[in-house]
Design a protein around this motif. Structure first.
Motif, short mmCIF file in Angstrom:
data_model
loop_
_atom_site.label_atom_id
_atom_site.label_comp_id
_atom_site.label_asym_id
_atom_site.label_seq_id
_atom_site.Cartn_x
_atom_site.Cartn_y
_atom_site.Cartn_z
N ALA A 40 0.86 -1.18 0.00
CA ALA A 40 0.00 0.00 0.00
C ALA A 40 0.90 1.23 0.00
CB ALA A 40 -0.91 -0.01 1.23
N LYS A 41 0.27 2.41 -0.12
CA LYS A 41 1.06 3.65 -0.12
C LYS A 41 1.89 3.77 1.15
CE LYS A 41 -1.88 6.54 -3.04
NZ LYS A 41 -2.77 7.71 -3.07
N ASN A 42 1.32 3.37 2.27
CA ASN A 42 2.03 3.39 3.56
C ASN A 42 1.93 2.01 4.18
OD1 ASN A 42 2.67 6.39 4.04
ND2 ASN A 42 0.51 6.39 3.45
N HIS A 43 3.08 1.43 4.44
CA HIS A 43 3.12 0.07 4.98
C HIS A 43 4.33 -0.05 5.89
CE1 HIS A 43 2.85 -4.54 3.95
NE2 HIS A 43 2.80 -4.30 5.26
N PHE A 44 4.06 -0.18 7.19
CA PHE A 44 5.11 -0.28 8.19
C PHE A 44 5.05 -1.64 8.87
CE2 PHE A 44 3.59 4.11 8.01
CZ PHE A 44 4.76 4.79 7.70
N LEU A 45 6.18 -2.07 9.39
CA LEU A 45 6.26 -3.27 10.22
C LEU A 45 6.76 -2.86 11.59
CD1 LEU A 45 8.02 -5.76 7.75
CD2 LEU A 45 5.57 -5.42 8.10
N VAL A 46 6.08 -3.34 12.62
CA VAL A 46 6.50 -3.10 14.00
C VAL A 46 7.03 -4.43 14.51
CG1 VAL A 46 5.82 -2.30 16.28
CG2 VAL A 46 4.68 -1.36 14.25
N LEU A 47 8.31 -4.44 14.87
CA LEU A 47 8.98 -5.67 15.28
C LEU A 47 9.47 -5.56 16.72
CD1 LEU A 47 10.48 -4.93 12.15
CD2 LEU A 47 10.53 -7.38 12.42
N PRO A 48 9.27 -6.61 17.51
CA PRO A 48 9.84 -6.60 18.85
C PRO A 48 11.34 -6.83 18.77
CG PRO A 48 8.84 -8.73 18.42
CD PRO A 48 8.54 -7.85 17.22
N LYS A 49 12.07 -6.32 19.72
CA LYS A 49 13.51 -6.61 19.78
C LYS A 49 13.75 -8.03 20.27
CE LYS A 49 15.19 -1.91 20.06
NZ LYS A 49 15.90 -0.89 20.87
N GLU A 50 12.78 -8.56 21.00
CA GLU A 50 12.84 -9.96 21.45
C GLU A 50 12.60 -10.86 20.24
OE1 GLU A 50 10.13 -12.86 24.31
OE2 GLU A 50 9.98 -10.70 24.55
N ASN A 51 13.34 -11.95 20.17
CA ASN A 51 13.20 -12.88 19.06
C ASN A 51 11.98 -13.78 19.29
OD1 ASN A 51 13.48 -14.52 16.86
ND2 ASN A 51 15.47 -15.36 17.45
N ILE A 52 10.88 -13.46 18.62
CA ILE A 52 9.65 -14.24 18.69
C ILE A 52 9.32 -14.64 17.25
CG2 ILE A 52 7.21 -14.27 19.35
CD1 ILE A 52 7.89 -11.87 21.23
N PRO A 53 9.41 -15.92 16.91
CA PRO A 53 9.26 -16.32 15.50
C PRO A 53 7.92 -15.94 14.86
CG PRO A 53 10.27 -18.09 16.76
CD PRO A 53 9.81 -17.05 17.75
N THR A 54 6.79 -16.28 15.48
CA THR A 54 5.48 -16.02 14.87
C THR A 54 4.44 -15.75 15.95
OG1 THR A 54 4.59 -18.28 14.90
CG2 THR A 54 6.02 -17.70 13.02
N ILE A 55 3.23 -15.45 15.53
CA ILE A 55 2.12 -15.26 16.46
C ILE A 55 1.84 -16.53 17.26
CG2 ILE A 55 1.02 -13.40 15.17
CD1 ILE A 55 -1.00 -15.44 14.06
N TYR A 56 2.22 -17.67 16.72
CA TYR A 56 1.94 -18.94 17.39
C TYR A 56 2.91 -19.23 18.54
CZ TYR A 56 -0.92 -19.13 13.29
OH TYR A 56 -1.84 -18.81 12.31
N ASN A 57 3.90 -18.37 18.71
CA ASN A 57 4.83 -18.47 19.83
C ASN A 57 4.46 -17.53 20.97
OD1 ASN A 57 6.65 -18.85 17.12
ND2 ASN A 57 7.16 -20.31 18.72
N LEU A 58 3.40 -16.77 20.79
CA LEU A 58 2.96 -15.82 21.82
C LEU A 58 2.21 -16.53 22.94
CD1 LEU A 58 1.65 -12.95 19.52
CD2 LEU A 58 3.72 -12.90 20.94
N THR A 59 2.38 -16.01 24.14
CA THR A 59 1.64 -16.48 25.31
C THR A 59 1.05 -15.26 26.02
OG1 THR A 59 3.49 -16.29 26.86
CG2 THR A 59 3.32 -18.36 25.61
N LYS A 60 0.30 -15.51 27.07
CA LYS A 60 -0.26 -14.41 27.86
C LYS A 60 0.84 -13.50 28.41
CE LYS A 60 -4.70 -16.18 29.38
NZ LYS A 60 -5.57 -16.50 30.52
N GLY A 142 -4.74 -17.93 25.96
CA GLY A 142 -3.33 -18.13 26.27
C GLY A 142 -2.45 -18.46 25.08
N CYS A 143 -3.09 -18.56 23.90
CA CYS A 143 -2.34 -18.84 22.68
C CYS A 143 -3.19 -18.42 21.48
CB CYS A 143 -1.99 -20.32 22.57
SG CYS A 143 -3.43 -21.39 22.42
#
Length: 182
Positions: A40-60, A142-143
Motif C-alpha cells: 500500500a502507499k504506507n506500509h510499516f512493520l512493527v517488530l519486537p527486539k525480542e526474538n519471537i518467531p510467529t504469532i503462534y509463539n505468543l503467550t499471555k 493463552g495462545c
C-alpha cells in the motif's frame, strides 16, 4: 517459501531490528521499519527486539509487549502525520517471514509491489488477523490457534473483492485500476 529462504528472511528482519538507519521509530522493546515490499502507499512493520518467531509463539506473558508494539504503531502514524482511520493493524495467520511483526498498512492498497492474488488475500481475508482479535484470543485462551492448510488454501483462492465496496475483479490489474477510484 522454502525453509532456507525463510531463515534468510528471518535473519534479515533481525538485522533490520539492529540497524538503526532503517528505523522509522525505535524504543527499548521494538522498532518500526518501512516494509521493503509495501502493499500500500504506507506500509510499516512493527517488530519486537525480542526474538519471537510467529504469532503462534505468543503467550499471555506477551500481552504487555503487544500493547507496547501497538502503541508504537500508533506513534508512527502520528509522527508521519497519517490518519489512524486510514490504516489497519494486524498479523498474518500464515506468515511468510519468521519474526513476529505487526503490519500497519494503509487501506488504499495502491502499490507496485501488490502483484498477486496471494498478496491481496493475505491482507483482505481471515488470513489477516486484526491486532484486537489476536490480543483478545491470546488473553482468553493463552495462545493463538493455527488455521489448517485447507483453510489457508481456501482463503488464498477467495475472489478479488474490493475492500471498500462490493466490486469483484477478475484479475489483479482490474482490481488495481478499480482501487484508484477510491
Amino acid at each position: 517459501m522454502n525453509m532456507a529462504k525463510r531463515k534468510l528472511v528471518c535473519l534479515d528482519l533481525m538485522k533490520t531490528v539492529r540497524e538503526v538507519k532503517d528505523h522509522v521509530l525505535s524504543s527499548d522493546f521494538g522498532v518500526v521499519i518501512e516494509d521493503r515490499y509495501p502493499k500500500a502507499k504506507n506500509h510499516f512493520l512493527v517488530l519486537p527486539k525480542e526474538n519471537i518467531p510467529t504469532i503462534y509463539n505468543l503467550t499471555k506473558d506477551h500481552l504487555q509487549l503487544l500493547d507496547k508494539l501497538h502503541m508504537l504503531a500508533i506513534d508512527v502514524l502520528e509522527v508521519k502525520h497519517l490518519k489512524l482511520e486510514d490504516f489497519k493493524f494486524g498479523f498474518h495467520r500464515d506468515p511468510s517471514m519468521r519474526q513476529l511483526h505487526l503490519h500497519v498498512i494503509s487501506q488504499d492498497f495502491i502499490s507496485d509491489c501488490l502483484k498477486t492474488k496471494k498478496h491481496w488475500n493475505s491482507f483482505n481475508t481471515k488470513l489477516f488477523l486484526p491486532y484486537e482479535e489476536l490480543y483478545n484470543e491470546l488473553k482468553a485462551d493463552g495462545c493463538v490457534k493455527k488455521i489448517n492448510e485447507e483453510e489457508i488454501k481456501r482463503l488464498l483462492s477467495t475472489d478479488l473483492k474490493c475492500n471498500h465496496c462490493s466490486f469483484i475483479a477478475t484479475n489483479m490489474p482490474k482490481l488495481k485500476i478499480h482501487l484508484i477510484s477510491h
